[in-house]
Design a protein around this motif. Structure first.
Motif, mmCIF file in Angstrom:
data_model
loop_
_atom_site.group_PDB
_atom_site.id
_atom_site.type_symbol
_atom_site.label_atom_id
_atom_site.label_comp_id
_atom_site.label_asym_id
_atom_site.label_seq_id
_atom_site.Cartn_x
_atom_site.Cartn_y
_atom_site.Cartn_z
ATOM 1 N N PHE A 225 28.040 -13.103 18.977
ATOM 2 C CA PHE A 225 26.849 -12.549 18.250
ATOM 3 C C PHE A 225 27.279 -11.516 17.249
ATOM 4 O O PHE A 225 26.483 -11.151 16.309
ATOM 5 C CB PHE A 225 25.821 -12.248 19.245
ATOM 6 C CG PHE A 225 25.193 -13.252 20.199
ATOM 7 C CD1 PHE A 225 24.412 -14.250 19.508
ATOM 8 C CD2 PHE A 225 25.497 -13.571 21.346
ATOM 9 C CE1 PHE A 225 23.860 -15.383 19.972
ATOM 10 C CE2 PHE A 225 24.748 -14.438 22.094
ATOM 11 C CZ PHE A 225 23.975 -15.473 21.361
ATOM 12 N N SER A 226 28.204 -10.828 17.477
ATOM 13 C CA SER A 226 28.525 -9.616 16.610
ATOM 14 C C SER A 226 29.100 -10.022 15.161
ATOM 15 O O SER A 226 28.542 -9.664 14.076
ATOM 16 C CB SER A 226 29.530 -8.566 16.943
ATOM 17 O OG SER A 226 29.192 -7.972 18.077
ATOM 18 N N GLN A 227 29.730 -11.195 15.447
ATOM 19 C CA GLN A 227 30.067 -11.979 14.141
ATOM 20 C C GLN A 227 28.970 -12.622 13.441
ATOM 21 O O GLN A 227 28.896 -12.562 12.061
ATOM 22 C CB GLN A 227 31.242 -13.000 14.580
ATOM 23 C CG GLN A 227 32.002 -13.642 13.179
ATOM 24 C CD GLN A 227 32.989 -12.875 12.605
ATOM 25 O OE1 GLN A 227 32.907 -11.576 12.979
ATOM 26 N NE2 GLN A 227 33.442 -13.479 11.410
ATOM 27 N N MET A 228 28.040 -13.246 14.174
ATOM 28 C CA MET A 228 26.833 -13.833 13.635
ATOM 29 C C MET A 228 26.176 -13.084 12.793
ATOM 30 O O MET A 228 25.472 -12.784 11.606
ATOM 31 C CB MET A 228 26.015 -14.409 14.537
ATOM 32 C CG MET A 228 24.685 -15.576 14.020
ATOM 33 S SD MET A 228 25.442 -16.392 13.156
ATOM 34 C CE MET A 228 26.069 -17.723 14.019
ATOM 35 N N PHE A 229 25.900 -11.662 13.542
ATOM 36 C CA PHE A 229 24.983 -10.502 12.919
ATOM 37 C C PHE A 229 25.732 -10.077 11.404
ATOM 38 O O PHE A 229 25.132 -9.676 10.621
ATOM 39 C CB PHE A 229 24.974 -9.340 13.704
ATOM 40 C CG PHE A 229 24.177 -8.122 13.421
ATOM 41 C CD1 PHE A 229 22.909 -8.462 13.200
ATOM 42 C CD2 PHE A 229 24.824 -7.106 12.755
ATOM 43 C CE1 PHE A 229 21.937 -7.174 12.685
ATOM 44 C CE2 PHE A 229 24.178 -6.005 12.235
ATOM 45 C CZ PHE A 229 22.754 -5.920 12.262
ATOM 46 N N ALA A 230 26.987 -9.906 11.658
ATOM 47 C CA ALA A 230 27.768 -9.502 10.544
ATOM 48 C C ALA A 230 27.726 -10.698 9.251
ATOM 49 O O ALA A 230 27.601 -10.106 7.983
ATOM 50 C CB ALA A 230 29.444 -9.378 10.749
ATOM 51 N N HIS A 231 27.764 -11.909 9.346
ATOM 52 C CA HIS A 231 27.580 -12.774 8.581
ATOM 53 C C HIS A 231 25.987 -12.704 7.915
ATOM 54 O O HIS A 231 26.022 -12.935 6.517
ATOM 55 C CB HIS A 231 27.755 -14.383 9.273
ATOM 56 C CG HIS A 231 29.046 -14.845 9.528
ATOM 57 N ND1 HIS A 231 30.261 -14.189 8.941
ATOM 58 C CD2 HIS A 231 29.745 -15.745 10.370
ATOM 59 C CE1 HIS A 231 31.364 -14.830 9.150
ATOM 60 N NE2 HIS A 231 31.051 -15.703 10.134
ATOM 61 N N LEU A 232 25.022 -12.654 8.890
ATOM 62 C CA LEU A 232 23.825 -12.686 8.423
ATOM 63 C C LEU A 232 23.273 -11.451 7.599
ATOM 64 O O LEU A 232 22.519 -11.557 6.711
ATOM 65 C CB LEU A 232 22.884 -12.709 9.435
ATOM 66 C CG LEU A 232 22.852 -14.241 10.095
ATOM 67 C CD1 LEU A 232 22.199 -14.318 11.592
ATOM 68 C CD2 LEU A 232 22.301 -15.375 9.291
ATOM 69 N N THR A 233 24.070 -10.338 7.629
ATOM 70 C CA THR A 233 23.858 -9.282 6.937
ATOM 71 C C THR A 233 24.848 -9.031 5.706
ATOM 72 O O THR A 233 24.802 -8.045 5.101
ATOM 73 C CB THR A 233 23.929 -7.808 7.934
ATOM 74 O OG1 THR A 233 25.190 -7.978 8.652
ATOM 75 C CG2 THR A 233 22.610 -7.845 8.965
ATOM 76 N N GLY A 234 25.531 -9.925 5.506
ATOM 77 C CA GLY A 234 26.638 -10.008 4.527
ATOM 78 C C GLY A 234 27.678 -9.022 4.358
ATOM 79 O O GLY A 234 28.304 -8.763 3.203
#
Length: 203
Positions: A136-145
């Motif tokens: 989820f940390s990686q997903m959050f980082a992807h979605l926030t660019g």
């Protein structure tokens, strides 16, 4: 593969567990969700993306506080969805749930493009991540660019050479990291000025 189970608390609310870890406060999940939602303040966008569904009380709290906001939840554990839908049936038309099993696959979805096009406000609720914090940390980082992959996605139309950024693959990028790459590119100078201004604003 994680094992999802559910338990009913003293208020007859269902709490989800992932490999034995509760995905909400056992004593008062509704209060936990409300505390989180109130801490966010007014939403700066009409579309909010929440990384992690968990037991869903934080999602329901945000929906209760802001009746206008449209919510999309990104989750990898499909078995959580049915219980969420039955526990919060009134949110059927207000909460969309996107299932993503692989963080890299998110870039191939129409959903990711919608997040970019509509500048959706991306939020996280770590209390519902359980043992899947890395995912989820990686997903959050992807979605926030803020990952290399996300920067490549946003900059693909400019044909910028990203080699310098490959030196820090696990680093969460900021405008300060990207600015030297922009400056050395063939991007139009007027567009470069936008990044320079952003670089000055971010200290």
């Amino acid at each position: 593969m994680s094992s999802i189970t559910f338990s009913e608390n003293h208020e007859s609310s269902f709490i989800a567990y992932d490999d034995g870890q509760p995905l909400a406060c056992l004593r008062d999940p509704r209060a936990e969700g409300l505390k989180w939602a109130y801490s966010l303040g007014p939403m700066p966008a009409n579309h909010v993306v929440i990384v992690g569904l968990g037991s869903g009380f934080h999602v329901a709290a945000l929906a209760d506080i802001d009746a206008e906001v449209q919510i999309t939840v990104v989750e990898s554990r499909e078995s959580l969805i049915t219980v969420f839908r039955s526990q919060f049936p009134d949110l059927k038309d207000r909460v969309n749930i996107v299932v993503a099993q692989n963080t890299e696959d998110i870039f191939k979805t129409d959903f990711y493009q919608e997040v970019v096009d509509h500048r959706a406000y991306v939020l996280s609720f770590r209390e519902c991540w359980g043992p899947r914090t890395e995912f989820f940390s990686q997903m959050f980082a992807h979605l926030t660019g803020r990952t290399l992959e996300a920067v490549k996605y946003h900059f693909q139309e400019f044909g910028i050479n990203m080699k310098a950024l490959y030196l820090q693959p696990d680093h969460l990028l900021s405008i300060k990291d990207v600015l030297p790459v922009v400056e050395s590119s063939n991007m139009d100078d007027n567009k470069k000025k936008i990044f320079r201004v952003l670089g000055e604003l971010v200290k």
